[in-house]
Design a protein around this motif. Structure first.
Motif, PDB file in Angstrom:
ATOM      1  N   GLY A 176      95.398 -27.967 -39.938  1.00 40.72           N
ATOM      2  CA  GLY A 176      94.054 -28.355 -39.271  1.00 40.72           C
ATOM      3  C   GLY A 176      92.961 -27.586 -39.792  1.00 40.72           C
ATOM      4  O   GLY A 176      92.971 -26.977 -40.833  1.00 40.72           O
ATOM      5  N   TYR A 177      91.694 -27.932 -39.167  1.00 38.01           N
ATOM      6  CA  TYR A 177      90.565 -27.170 -39.586  1.00 38.01           C
ATOM      7  C   TYR A 177      90.148 -26.187 -38.694  1.00 38.01           C
ATOM      8  O   TYR A 177      90.615 -25.877 -37.639  1.00 38.01           O
ATOM      9  N   GLY A 178      89.307 -25.216 -39.305  1.00 37.22           N
ATOM     10  CA  GLY A 178      88.978 -24.076 -38.544  1.00 37.22           C
ATOM     11  C   GLY A 178      87.398 -24.111 -38.859  1.00 37.22           C
ATOM     12  O   GLY A 178      86.641 -24.264 -39.907  1.00 37.22           O
ATOM     13  N   ILE A 179      86.632 -23.623 -37.625  1.00 32.99           N
ATOM     14  CA  ILE A 179      85.292 -23.385 -37.724  1.00 32.99           C
ATOM     15  C   ILE A 179      84.670 -21.979 -37.394  1.00 32.99           C
ATOM     16  O   ILE A 179      85.577 -21.429 -36.757  1.00 32.99           O
ATOM     17  N   CYS A 180      83.756 -21.671 -37.785  1.00 36.10           N
ATOM     18  CA  CYS A 180      83.066 -20.582 -37.607  1.00 36.10           C
ATOM     19  C   CYS A 180      81.804 -20.377 -36.899  1.00 36.10           C
ATOM     20  O   CYS A 180      80.726 -21.199 -37.825  1.00 36.10           O
ATOM     21  N   SER A 181      81.228 -20.034 -36.008  1.00 35.94           N
ATOM     22  CA  SER A 181      79.872 -19.804 -35.653  1.00 35.94           C
ATOM     23  C   SER A 181      79.406 -18.320 -35.315  1.00 35.94           C
ATOM     24  O   SER A 181      80.330 -17.586 -34.558  1.00 35.94           O
ATOM     25  N   THR A 182      78.495 -17.844 -35.668  1.00 35.95           N
ATOM     26  CA  THR A 182      77.894 -16.530 -35.485  1.00 35.95           C
ATOM     27  C   THR A 182      76.673 -16.434 -35.005  1.00 35.95           C
ATOM     28  O   THR A 182      75.722 -17.520 -34.969  1.00 35.95           O
ATOM     29  N   LYS A 183      76.312 -15.290 -34.293  1.00 38.12           N
ATOM     30  CA  LYS A 183      75.039 -15.111 -33.684  1.00 38.12           C
ATOM     31  C   LYS A 183      74.968 -13.447 -33.252  1.00 38.12           C
ATOM     32  O   LYS A 183      75.798 -13.033 -32.979  1.00 38.12           O
ATOM     33  N   THR A 184      73.681 -12.990 -33.558  1.00 37.52           N
ATOM     34  CA  THR A 184      73.357 -11.811 -33.113  1.00 37.52           C
ATOM     35  C   THR A 184      72.512 -11.979 -31.917  1.00 37.52           C
ATOM     36  O   THR A 184      71.509 -12.596 -31.770  1.00 37.52           O
ATOM     37  N   ILE A 185      72.783 -11.506 -30.593  1.00 38.00           N
ATOM     38  CA  ILE A 185      72.100 -11.453 -29.376  1.00 38.00           C
ATOM     39  C   ILE A 185      71.877 -10.145 -28.876  1.00 38.00           C
ATOM     40  O   ILE A 185      72.409  -9.077 -28.912  1.00 38.00           O
ATOM     41  N   ALA A 186      70.365 -10.102 -28.709  1.00 32.38           N
ATOM     42  CA  ALA A 186      69.918  -8.677 -28.345  1.00 32.38           C
ATOM     43  C   ALA A 186      70.365  -8.562 -26.751  1.00 32.38           C
ATOM     44  O   ALA A 186      69.259  -8.739 -25.635  1.00 32.38           O
ATOM     45  N   ALA A 187      71.450  -8.144 -26.304  1.00 27.67           N
ATOM     46  CA  ALA A 187      72.072  -8.057 -25.130  1.00 27.67           C
ATOM     47  C   ALA A 187      73.357  -7.214 -25.117  1.00 27.67           C
ATOM     48  O   ALA A 187      73.985  -7.167 -26.232  1.00 27.67           O
ATOM     49  N   PRO A 188      73.551  -6.427 -24.192  1.00 28.40           N
ATOM     50  CA  PRO A 188      74.926  -5.575 -24.180  1.00 28.40           C
ATOM     51  C   PRO A 188      76.057  -6.565 -24.226  1.00 28.40           C
ATOM     52  O   PRO A 188      76.183  -7.812 -23.904  1.00 28.40           O
ATOM     53  N   ALA A 189      77.258  -6.134 -24.995  1.00 26.96           N
ATOM     54  CA  ALA A 189      78.550  -6.793 -25.101  1.00 26.96           C
ATOM     55  C   ALA A 189      79.191  -7.369 -23.857  1.00 26.96           C
ATOM     56  O   ALA A 189      79.475  -8.583 -23.835  1.00 26.96           O
ATOM     57  N   ASP A 190      79.173  -6.848 -22.881  1.00 29.29           N
ATOM     58  CA  ASP A 190      79.908  -7.227 -21.709  1.00 29.29           C
ATOM     59  C   ASP A 190      79.186  -8.501 -21.079  1.00 29.29           C
ATOM     60  O   ASP A 190      79.682  -9.359 -20.531  1.00 29.29           O
ATOM     61  N   LYS A 191      77.860  -8.543 -20.990  1.00 30.58           N
ATOM     62  CA  LYS A 191      77.023  -9.621 -20.730  1.00 30.58           C
ATOM     63  C   LYS A 191      77.225 -10.882 -21.671  1.00 30.58           C
ATOM     64  O   LYS A 191      77.408 -12.000 -21.270  1.00 30.58           O
ATOM     65  N   VAL A 192      77.182 -10.345 -22.992  1.00 28.98           N
ATOM     66  CA  VAL A 192      77.560 -11.847 -23.744  1.00 28.98           C
ATOM     67  C   VAL A 192      78.712 -12.119 -23.508  1.00 28.98           C
ATOM     68  O   VAL A 192      79.101 -13.451 -23.658  1.00 28.98           O
ATOM     69  N   MET A 193      79.764 -11.381 -23.521  1.00 29.89           N
ATOM     70  CA  MET A 193      81.151 -11.820 -23.195  1.00 29.89           C
ATOM     71  C   MET A 193      81.496 -12.559 -21.984  1.00 29.89           C
ATOM     72  O   MET A 193      82.146 -13.478 -22.012  1.00 29.89           O
ATOM     73  N   SER A 194      80.631 -12.218 -20.833  1.00 28.20           N
ATOM     74  CA  SER A 194      80.710 -13.031 -19.839  1.00 28.20           C
ATOM     75  C   SER A 194      80.245 -14.283 -19.750  1.00 28.20           C
ATOM     76  O   SER A 194      80.952 -15.270 -19.451  1.00 28.20           O
ATOM     77  N   GLU A 195      78.990 -14.526 -20.666  1.00 27.75           N
ATOM     78  CA  GLU A 195      78.535 -15.813 -20.732  1.00 27.75           C
ATOM     79  C   GLU A 195      79.648 -16.678 -21.752  1.00 27.75           C
ATOM     80  O   GLU A 195      79.519 -17.855 -21.218  1.00 27.75           O
ATOM     81  N   VAL A 196      79.971 -15.927 -22.780  1.00 22.84           N
ATOM     82  CA  VAL A 196      81.103 -16.850 -23.602  1.00 22.84           C
ATOM     83  C   VAL A 196      82.326 -17.413 -22.839  1.00 22.84           C
ATOM     84  O   VAL A 196      82.721 -18.295 -22.942  1.00 22.84           O
ATOM     85  N   ALA A 197      82.725 -16.171 -21.991  1.00 26.55           N
ATOM     86  CA  ALA A 197      83.914 -16.565 -21.363  1.00 26.55           C
ATOM     87  C   ALA A 197      83.884 -17.726 -20.252  1.00 26.55           C
ATOM     88  O   ALA A 197      84.578 -18.427 -20.140  1.00 26.55           O
ATOM     89  N   ASN A 198      82.563 -17.725 -19.658  1.00 23.94           N
ATOM     90  CA  ASN A 198      82.278 -18.638 -18.716  1.00 23.94           C
ATOM     91  C   ASN A 198      82.223 -20.241 -19.527  1.00 23.94           C
ATOM     92  O   ASN A 198      82.085 -21.257 -18.808  1.00 23.94           O
ATOM     93  N   ARG A 199      82.175 -20.227 -20.730  1.00 21.93           N
ATOM     94  CA  ARG A 199      82.125 -21.403 -21.520  1.00 21.93           C
ATOM     95  C   ARG A 199      83.575 -21.857 -21.975  1.00 21.93           C
ATOM     96  O   ARG A 199      83.525 -22.909 -22.781  1.00 21.93           O
ATOM     97  N   ILE A 200      84.651 -20.981 -21.593  1.00 24.65           N
ATOM     98  CA  ILE A 200      85.758 -21.450 -22.412  1.00 24.65           C
ATOM     99  C   ILE A 200      86.870 -21.750 -21.026  1.00 24.65           C
ATOM    100  O   ILE A 200      87.096 -20.962 -20.467  1.00 24.65           O
ATOM    101  N   PRO A 201      87.251 -22.988 -21.052  1.00 28.47           N
ATOM    102  CA  PRO A 201      87.900 -23.416 -20.054  1.00 28.47           C
ATOM    103  C   PRO A 201      89.537 -22.903 -19.829  1.00 28.47           C
ATOM    104  O   PRO A 201      89.704 -22.723 -18.473  1.00 28.47           O
ATOM    105  N   ASN A 202      89.955 -22.370 -20.767  1.00 20.05           N
ATOM    106  CA  ASN A 202      91.325 -21.501 -20.803  1.00 20.05           C
ATOM    107  C   ASN A 202      91.142 -20.198 -21.500  1.00 20.05           C
ATOM    108  O   ASN A 202      91.669 -20.384 -22.565  1.00 20.05           O
TER     109      ASN A 202
END
Length: 182
Positions: free
Chosen positions: A84-110
């Motif tokens: 199948g297909y693969g996609i990639c999205s990147t972003k640099t965010i001015a925040a600590p990794a733990d906060k960014v990870m928490s926000e991303v994890a909250n948007r992944i259902p599984n």
């Protein structure tokens, strides 16, 4: 999650021929006649790009032709699906990794795995999709900023891949605005 599952371009023989000079079936016949490309996605796609260009439309068509070729010849992985297909999205965010990870994890259902400060893995099922796809999100913190690289793989259709690419780009933009207070 309501994501518009729409292709950037129509996946038809007419559209493919207009963009690349050959129909999907004609490209599949060409690829089948080249044993050097058996099991070599990257080499085959690079060769196609050399034939018709690497601009945005050319890049899109190269991958699309290869995945549709796999579907046509029924090249299945161990789980019975095409790669199948693969996609990639990147972003640099001015925040600590733990906060960014928490926000991303909250948007992944599984979420299937979290390695603090490193990565998140998960499964995704789009509304209307027949099977799950795979997420792998990498985080790299440096100088009070966190780089995010989100790879979404095993997407079975072009409309789903293009819809998810737009979704993840918008999601990372939203997280950036939230955490940076902009």
């Amino acid at each position: 999650m309501d994501i518009a599952l729409e292709s950037d371009f129509p996946v038809t023989d007419e559209a493919c021929k207009a963009a690349t000079g050959k129909t999907l079936a004609e490209w599949s016949d060409v690829l089948s006649s080249k044993p050097e490309f058996v099991g070599k996605r990257r080499e085959a796609v690079n060769w196609m790009w050399d034939q018709f260009g690497r601009d945005t439309a050319g890049a899109w068509w190269g991958i699309t032709i290869w995945v549709e070729h796999e579907r046509r010849i029924q090249k299945l992985q161990k789980d019975g699906r095409i790669e199948g297909y693969g996609i990639c999205s990147t972003k640099t965010i001015a925040a600590p990794a733990d906060k960014v990870m928490s926000e991303v994890a909250n948007r992944i259902p599984n979420v299937t795995r979290i390695r603090e400060g490193k990565d998140i893995r998960g499964k995704w099922q789009s509304n209307g999709a027949d099977s799950e796809s795979e997420l792998d999100v990498l985080f790299a913190e440096k100088a009070c900023k966190t780089g995010v690289t989100l790879n979404h793989n095993r997407i079975q259709t072009r409309p789903e891949a293009d819809g998810l690419r737009k979704h993840w780009s918008a999601t990372l933009d939203e997280i950036k605005r939230k955490l940076e207070g902009a």
